[in-house]
Design a protein around this motif. Structure first.
Motif, PDB file in Angstrom:
ATOM      1  N   ILE A  25       0.847  -1.219   0.000  1.00 49.69           N
ATOM      2  CA  ILE A  25       0.000   0.000   0.000  1.00 49.69           C
ATOM      3  C   ILE A  25       0.875   1.258   0.000  1.00 49.69           C
ATOM      4  O   ILE A  25       0.637   2.202  -0.758  1.00 49.69           O
ATOM      5  CB  ILE A  25      -0.944  -0.015   1.233  1.00 49.69           C
ATOM      6  N   LEU A  26       1.914   1.230   0.828  1.00 53.30           N
ATOM      7  CA  LEU A  26       2.772   2.426   0.948  1.00 53.30           C
ATOM      8  C   LEU A  26       3.561   2.686  -0.340  1.00 53.30           C
ATOM      9  O   LEU A  26       3.781   3.838  -0.723  1.00 53.30           O
ATOM     10  CB  LEU A  26       3.723   2.282   2.147  1.00 53.30           C
ATOM     11  N   HIS A  27       3.937   1.606  -1.033  1.00 49.25           N
ATOM     12  CA  HIS A  27       4.608   1.758  -2.331  1.00 49.25           C
ATOM     13  C   HIS A  27       3.649   2.367  -3.334  1.00 49.25           C
ATOM     14  O   HIS A  27       4.003   3.261  -4.100  1.00 49.25           O
ATOM     15  CB  HIS A  27       5.088   0.394  -2.845  1.00 49.25           C
ATOM     16  N   GLU A  28       2.424   1.829  -3.303  1.00 54.20           N
ATOM     17  CA  GLU A  28       1.401   2.302  -4.235  1.00 54.20           C
ATOM     18  C   GLU A  28       1.145   3.802  -4.046  1.00 54.20           C
ATOM     19  O   GLU A  28       0.993   4.538  -5.011  1.00 54.20           O
ATOM     20  CB  GLU A  28       0.118   1.497  -3.971  1.00 54.20           C
ATOM     21  N   ARG A  29       1.201   4.207  -2.786  1.00 54.43           N
ATOM     22  CA  ARG A  29       0.958   5.644  -2.498  1.00 54.43           C
ATOM     23  C   ARG A  29       2.257   6.458  -2.550  1.00 54.43           C
ATOM     24  O   ARG A  29       2.279   7.625  -2.190  1.00 54.43           O
ATOM     25  CB  ARG A  29       0.320   5.795  -1.129  1.00 54.43           C
ATOM     26  N   GLN A  30       3.339   5.791  -2.939  1.00 62.22           N
ATOM     27  CA  GLN A  30       4.649   6.444  -3.125  1.00 62.22           C
ATOM     28  C   GLN A  30       5.126   7.172  -1.866  1.00 62.22           C
ATOM     29  O   GLN A  30       5.604   8.308  -1.914  1.00 62.22           O
ATOM     30  CB  GLN A  30       4.610   7.401  -4.313  1.00 62.22           C
ATOM     31  N   LEU A  31       4.969   6.484  -0.741  1.00 61.96           N
ATOM     32  CA  LEU A  31       5.407   7.088   0.525  1.00 61.96           C
ATOM     33  C   LEU A  31       6.752   6.530   0.998  1.00 61.96           C
ATOM     34  O   LEU A  31       7.409   7.139   1.847  1.00 61.96           O
ATOM     35  CB  LEU A  31       4.345   6.822   1.613  1.00 61.96           C
ATOM     36  N   ILE A  32       7.133   5.369   0.467  1.00 60.89           N
ATOM     37  CA  ILE A  32       8.402   4.754   0.940  1.00 60.89           C
ATOM     38  C   ILE A  32       9.332   4.400  -0.225  1.00 60.89           C
ATOM     39  O   ILE A  32       8.873   4.208  -1.353  1.00 60.89           O
ATOM     40  CB  ILE A  32       8.142   3.479   1.781  1.00 60.89           C
ATOM     41  N   ASN A  33      10.607   4.319   0.160  1.00 61.09           N
ATOM     42  CA  ASN A  33      11.623   3.890  -0.819  1.00 61.09           C
ATOM     43  C   ASN A  33      11.890   2.407  -0.727  1.00 61.09           C
ATOM     44  O   ASN A  33      12.346   1.799  -1.682  1.00 61.09           O
ATOM     45  CB  ASN A  33      12.940   4.624  -0.562  1.00 61.09           C
ATOM     46  N   GLY A  34      11.662   1.849   0.446  1.00 62.04           N
ATOM     47  CA  GLY A  34      11.968   0.435   0.600  1.00 62.04           C
ATOM     48  C   GLY A  34      11.587  -0.091   1.966  1.00 62.04           C
ATOM     49  O   GLY A  34      11.087   0.659   2.817  1.00 62.04           O
ATOM     50  N   SER A  35      11.861  -1.378   2.168  1.00 62.15           N
ATOM     51  CA  SER A  35      11.536  -1.999   3.445  1.00 62.15           C
ATOM     52  C   SER A  35      12.563  -3.094   3.719  1.00 62.15           C
ATOM     53  O   SER A  35      13.261  -3.543   2.795  1.00 62.15           O
ATOM     54  CB  SER A  35      10.136  -2.610   3.390  1.00 62.15           C
ATOM     55  N   SER A  36      12.603  -3.497   4.991  1.00 61.39           N
ATOM     56  CA  SER A  36      13.542  -4.589   5.300  1.00 61.39           C
ATOM     57  C   SER A  36      13.154  -5.291   6.582  1.00 61.39           C
ATOM     58  O   SER A  36      12.455  -4.728   7.423  1.00 61.39           O
ATOM     59  CB  SER A  36      14.959  -4.040   5.452  1.00 61.39           C
ATOM     60  N   ASP A  37      13.665  -6.508   6.692  1.00 61.41           N
ATOM     61  CA  ASP A  37      13.578  -7.306   7.918  1.00 61.41           C
ATOM     62  C   ASP A  37      12.135  -7.484   8.422  1.00 61.41           C
ATOM     63  O   ASP A  37      11.923  -7.777   9.592  1.00 61.41           O
ATOM     64  CB  ASP A  37      14.428  -6.693   9.041  1.00 61.41           C
ATOM     65  N   GLY A  38      11.134  -7.278   7.575  1.00 63.62           N
ATOM     66  CA  GLY A  38       9.739  -7.469   7.963  1.00 63.62           C
ATOM     67  C   GLY A  38       9.237  -6.469   8.975  1.00 63.62           C
ATOM     68  O   GLY A  38       8.168  -6.657   9.572  1.00 63.62           O
ATOM     69  N   ARG A  39      10.000  -5.363   9.188  1.00 68.50           N
ATOM     70  CA  ARG A  39       9.495  -4.368  10.155  1.00 68.50           C
ATOM     71  C   ARG A  39      10.011  -2.945   9.912  1.00 68.50           C
ATOM     72  O   ARG A  39       9.540  -2.023  10.537  1.00 68.50           O
ATOM     73  CB  ARG A  39       9.805  -4.805  11.585  1.00 68.50           C
ATOM     74  N   PHE A  40      10.998  -2.782   9.007  1.00 69.83           N
ATOM     75  CA  PHE A  40      11.538  -1.437   8.801  1.00 69.83           C
ATOM     76  C   PHE A  40      11.108  -0.852   7.457  1.00 69.83           C
ATOM     77  O   PHE A  40      11.051  -1.561   6.449  1.00 69.83           O
ATOM     78  CB  PHE A  40      13.068  -1.461   8.857  1.00 69.83           C
ATOM     79  N   LEU A  41      10.876   0.471   7.491  1.00 68.00           N
ATOM     80  CA  LEU A  41      10.518   1.189   6.265  1.00 68.00           C
ATOM     81  C   LEU A  41      11.508   2.329   6.064  1.00 68.00           C
ATOM     82  O   LEU A  41      11.956   2.933   7.032  1.00 68.00           O
ATOM     83  CB  LEU A  41       9.114   1.811   6.400  1.00 68.00           C
ATOM     84  N   VAL A  42      11.818   2.604   4.800  1.00 68.37           N
ATOM     85  CA  VAL A  42      12.615   3.798   4.508  1.00 68.37           C
ATOM     86  C   VAL A  42      11.696   4.773   3.800  1.00 68.37           C
ATOM     87  O   VAL A  42      11.193   4.494   2.704  1.00 68.37           O
ATOM     88  CB  VAL A  42      13.830   3.463   3.617  1.00 68.37           C
ATOM     89  N   LEU A  43      11.462   5.900   4.468  1.00 70.96           N
ATOM     90  CA  LEU A  43      10.489   6.845   3.924  1.00 70.96           C
ATOM     91  C   LEU A  43      11.082   7.678   2.804  1.00 70.96           C
ATOM     92  O   LEU A  43      12.286   7.941   2.787  1.00 70.96           O
ATOM     93  CB  LEU A  43      10.014   7.794   5.036  1.00 70.96           C
ATOM     94  N   LYS A  44      10.236   8.049   1.871  1.00 69.00           N
ATOM     95  CA  LYS A  44      10.677   8.957   0.814  1.00 69.00           C
ATOM     96  C   LYS A  44      10.818  10.354   1.392  1.00 69.00           C
ATOM     97  O   LYS A  44      10.192  10.671   2.414  1.00 69.00           O
ATOM     98  CB  LYS A  44       9.632   8.978  -0.316  1.00 69.00           C
ATOM     99  N   ASP A  45      11.621  11.178   0.766  1.00 69.12           N
ATOM    100  CA  ASP A  45      11.754  12.575   1.210  1.00 69.12           C
ATOM    101  C   ASP A  45      10.374  13.219   1.229  1.00 69.12           C
ATOM    102  O   ASP A  45       9.613  13.083   0.273  1.00 69.12           O
ATOM    103  CB  ASP A  45      12.671  13.352   0.255  1.00 69.12           C
TER     104      ASP A  45
END
Lengths: 325, 278
Positions: free
Chosen positions: A237-257
């Motif tokens: 969902i967050l990718h679709e809404r272009q809010l994040i750059n990536g994710s990892s370890d099943g719990r971390f998100l890297v937010l877009k600027d």
């Protein structure tokens, strides 16, 4: 204080250091980080004129080490991972012997340094009777005798117990504060480097993969931890809404600027995904180091490394190794 | 500064127990040889040799005579062994122990460092030889009278001297023995400068010496005598010839000094280009 320019070192056909460019400014505690065999000791050997570079230039205190070694090392002290001494002689005699390779040293100066490192009372005992910690102090004393402006510490915490490591960390802090020394600290102990250094460079297979401020690392690599029953759906969902750059370890998100935790929460709640918790997670140097090193390994194993973070499920953002121009 | 560094180098050298192995071995060997000379047929054979040549044995079986008899095998066997033992240690042991890396984090040049170490080695060689000669004479004096000197070395010397002249020649011979010890120590020092273990440096230097001994003993190589270091090592015995063959001694000494210088230069070059790593 230290300047390496496009330095390369080959031992036979093995490339130990590859195109290393590094600058250690005066007054810094500079960390040289890398696992065993990364090229740290070879780089330090070249700074001290013990290892001849295959190509490139090494300057210490403004002097070229290859052509003006004596001038370059006149105000330099060094400590190696396993300090070696003449065990059958006293600590004092060892200090006399080693200091005379730089310049004549008075007994007063030796006394001063012995006091500073806390060896008073044991300086006339044979070194073979010293504990590991005392040997480390003697190593520090010999490095301080010439009144250095630059101190090079090659894996100084190796072989020390936790108490010894803590003591060494305090001592390095004291050296920087009280004596105003520029310090180059080589280590593979990340916590040590993180706690002490102002600036770091990371070596991997002889190449520099990162150089920057420790604070910069922390800021640049901060990520958001998300606790939700369906992390994969949340990421989609967050990718679709272009809010994040990536994710990892099943719990971390890297937010877009420009994205915030509030935006993420709002998006997930509106999509019907429960948010049990969301908080800022500051990445440790260890995480950062492992992400870089892991990236390098992956790159060397797989030349078709993808730029997409989705192709690397265990990494937040696989930043390509930074190289000096 | 050089003297201070040399002083420190000697502290390091003479602070080690293994440095004294040679001195201890000499004393043991000399005691054994002295007793053997006194209480076996060795002495009577010598007396027969003297009387067969028209000399009165009791006038020449003396402390000076016996001390030269004791020196000859020790100079061939023990002296090179202990000189190479110390020479092979000088650089390689420091590298092995890790102290070389500590030293080379200092602004001393590699050539200067080697010069100091080599000079300390030469001082050791001189002390070793002087102790060897001194104890030989001292021990011999305990059991034999102070009388005339008889020196017999097949092909090299067959001479008799008054006690005064004998002592003078005995002392003079030590000058050349110091050059002998320095030469073999320099060869071991040279190997020590290469990337090898101290024991390997000692063994390689001793092997070089033994190869010289073996080749020199093969009749085919008689005409190449001057190429063998062991041939020149015997020049100390020429001091006991009458008249003294100065030209031959000079030739041997120049050869030995050239070997010292060559070994130092080769060692320096090898050490200079080396990478010193833990």
């Amino acid at each position: 204080m230290i300047e390496l320019r496009n330095v390369q070192k080959k031992f036979g056909s093995r490339l130990a250091v590859d195109d290393l460019t590094l600058t250690v400014p005066r007054g810094e505690i500079f960390g040289l980080l890398g696992h065993n065999g990364a090229g740290k000791s070879t780089a330090i050997g070249m700074m001290l004129g013990q290892v001849w570079p295959t190509s490139g230039a090494v300057k210490v205190c403004g002097h070229d080490v290859a052509s003006h070694r004596a001038l370059a090392l006149h105000k330099v002290g060094a400590i190696f991972e396993t300090p070696a001494f003449y065990d059958y002689l006293s600590g004092w005699r060892n200090l006399e012997i080693l200091s005379h390779y730089t310049a004549p040293t008075t007994a007063l100066r030796i006394r001063e340094v012995v006091d500073w490192v806390g060896l008073t009372g044991r300086e006339q005992s044979k070194v073979k009777t010293y504990s590991h910690g005392m040997r480390a102090r003697l190593a520090l004393a010999q490095a301080l005798l010439p009144g250095p402006e630059l101190l090079i510490l090659d894996e100084p915490g190796n072989g020390l117990d936790p108490e010894g490591i803590a003591e060494m960390r305090q001592t390095i802090g004291r050296l920087h504060r009280e004596l105003g020394l520029t310090i180059l600290l080589s280590s593979h102990q990340l916590t040590e480097v993180e706690q002490l250094c102002t600036r770091i460079a990371i070596l991997q297979q002889g190449r520099k993969v990162f150089e920057g401020q420790v604070t910069e690392v922390r800021a640049a690599r901060s990520k958001v931890a998300l606790k939700t029953p369906d992390f994969a759906a949340a990421v989609a969902i967050l990718h679709e809404r272009q809010l994040i750059n990536g994710s990892s370890d099943g719990r971390f998100l890297v937010l877009k600027d420009g994205s915030s935790t509030a935006d993420v929460t709002r998006a997930l709640v509106s999509a019907g995904v429960a948010v049990e918790g969301i908080w800022q997670h500051e990445q440790t140097l260890e995480d950062f180091y492992l992400s870089l090193v892991g990236g390098q390994k992956k790159q060397s194993n797989d030349h078709s490394a993808s730029s997409s973070e989705h192709s690397m499920p265990n990494r937040v953002v696989q930043r390509p190794p930074q190289r000096e121009p | 500064m050089f003297l201070a560094q040399l002083h420190n180098e000697l502290w390091k050298l003479f602070g080690k127990k293994r440095t004294y192995i040679g001195f201890g071995a000499f004393i043991l060997a000399q005691t054994a040889m002295l007793l053997a000379f006194k209480f076996t047929r060795w002495q009577s054979d010598f007396e027969r040799l003297l009387s067969g040549n028209g000399y009165v044995p009791t006038e020449f079986i003396s402390a000076l005579t016996v001390s030269v008899v004791m020196l000859m095998p020790q100079i061939i066997l023990l002296m090179p062994l202990y000189a190479t033992l110390v020479g092979g240690d000088l650089v390689a042991k420091e590298y092995e122990d890790g102290t070389l890396r500590m030293i080379l984090s200092r602004p001393i040049s590699r050539v200067r460092l080697l010069l100091v170490k080599w000079a300390a080695g030469i001082v050791f060689a001189a002390i070793l030889v002087l102790v060897l000669g001194g104890t030989a004479l001292g021990f011999a004096k305990l059991l034999f009278p102070w009388k005339g000197m008889f020196v017999f070395a097949p092909g090299m010397a067959f001479s008799i001297f008054s006690p005064g002249e004998g002592l003078g020649r005995f002392m003079f011979a030590h000058l050349f023995l110091v050059v002998n010890a320095s030469s073999i120590l320099s060869v071991a020092f040279m190997f020590s400068c290469f990337n090898m273990k101290p024991a390997a440096a000692t063994i390689v230097a001793l092997s070089y010496l033994f190869v010289n001994v073996v080749m020199e003993s093969i009749p085919f190589f008689d005409r190449f005598d001057n190429w063998f270091i062991t041939h020149h090592f015997r020049c100390w015995l020429l001091v006991f010839q009458n008249p003294v063959p100065w030209a031959q001694i000079l030739q041997s000494e120049i050869t030995l000094l050239a070997i010292c210088a060559t070994a130092f230069v080769v060692g320096c070059t090898a050490f200079y280009v080396r990478d010193i790593k833990s």
